[in-house]
Enzyme design. Structure first.
Site, mmCIF file in Angstrom:
data_model
loop_
_atom_site.group_PDB
_atom_site.id
_atom_site.type_symbol
_atom_site.label_atom_id
_atom_site.label_comp_id
_atom_site.label_asym_id
_atom_site.label_seq_id
_atom_site.Cartn_x
_atom_site.Cartn_y
_atom_site.Cartn_z
ATOM 1 N N ASP A 10 3.501 2.140 10.530
ATOM 2 C CA ASP A 10 2.402 0.887 9.418
ATOM 3 C C ASP A 10 1.902 2.442 8.791
ATOM 4 O OD1 ASP A 10 0.175 -1.088 7.684
ATOM 5 O OD2 ASP A 10 -0.730 0.339 9.521
ATOM 6 N N ASP A 12 -1.153 2.407 6.187
ATOM 7 C CA ASP A 12 -2.871 1.716 5.911
ATOM 8 C C ASP A 12 -3.302 1.683 7.048
ATOM 9 O OD1 ASP A 12 -2.950 2.438 3.426
ATOM 10 O OD2 ASP A 12 -1.579 0.849 2.768
#
Ligand code: XBP
Ligand code: MG
Length: 259
Positions: A10, A12
């Protein structure tokens, strides 16, 4: 789980703490650019994060927190325009180098590359934001470290839907049982788990620390570095004090999974 072949990250909150001091001020600058007096505080943004995707988040804000706003006839176009401005503002902030990678991220990426482990990204954010972050924090050419980058509107349903992880796995022609996902949020863990990931490593941040990570294999406060130990909130503490490939291979082989 089978032998480890790939790591899927991922962006953020996981690669870097971009939400509070990156995306949030970029939204606020875009609002000011558009002559709006909207101001997303650190606290309000925590509530807005329950909806992933910047355009979806603006709509959620209007529906829930700013119901008095007189909506233009073309609300979708208005939001898309605001969001474009926000992406420009965000990219400019990244170009200034305002957000570093989280501890251990670069070390682990380099270790995995040296070992021939495949790398990929599965994120909800806009693709340009991924290149802006990678470009400002890693050496030139680092975008090529990632075999596949799944981002933003490439799939119709954002996290917690599994779509982005499923899309990345499809592009890599990879079964989830050969990969580990790295996430920071409950929505991200749900997305990876529903796409079939059996091993998920969570590194929490201030916005996500209290979320439900019951589908994760291990929950840590960071990946850690030599000399700066990662603290484990659930699961097996890395013997070295930080998450490295040895630890991940043990995790893949079941020997370090949450009992
Ligand atoms: C986080 C998100 C994104 C960002 C904002 O994505 O939900 O919406 O907050 O970026 P992830 P955009 O944790 O999956 O990387 O405004 O470009 O959507
Ligand atoms: Mg995240």
């Amino acid at each position: 789980m089978a032998e480890l072949e790939a790591l899927v990250f991922d962006v953020d909150g996981t690669l870097a703490d971009t939400e509070r001091d990156g995306h949030r001020p970029a939204f606020n600058r875009a609002f000011a650019d558009a002559g709006l007096d909207w101001d997303w505080s650190v606290e309000l943004y925590g509530e807005l994060l329950s909806v992933t995707g910047g355009k979806e988040r603006i709509r959620f804000y209007l529906d829930r927190f700013n119901t008095g706003f007189e909506r233009p006839a073309d609300l979708e176009g208005f939001i898309a325009d605001l969001h474009r401005r926000k992406t420009e503002r965000y990219m400019a902030m990244m170009a200034e180098g305002s957000i570093p990678l989280r501890p251990g991220v670069r070390r682990l990426l380099e270790e995995a590359r040296d070992a021939g482990i495949r790398l990929a990204i599965a994120t909800t954010t806009t693709p340009e934001n991924v290149s802006a972050l990678i470009g400002s924090t890693l050496p030139p050419g680092a975008m090529q470290w990632f075999e596949v980058i799944g981002a933003g509107d490439i799939v119709p349903k954002k996290k917690p839907a599994p779509d982005i992880y499923t899309w990345v796995l499809g592009q890599m022609k990879l079964d989830a049982q050969y990969a580990i996902a790295f996430e920071d949020s409950g929505h991200g863990v749900t997305s990876a788990a529903e796409a079939g990931f059996e091993r998920i490593v969570v590194t929490t941040n201030d916005y996500t620390a209290a979320q439900d990570f019951s589908a994760a294999s291990v929950v840590l406060d960071s990946l850690g570095e030599p000399g700066s130990i990662a603290h484990t909130l659930a699961g097996v503490q890395p013997a070295a004090g930080y998450v490295d490939l040895d630890y991940l291979c043990d995790l893949a082989a079941d020997t370090a999974a949450i009992p």
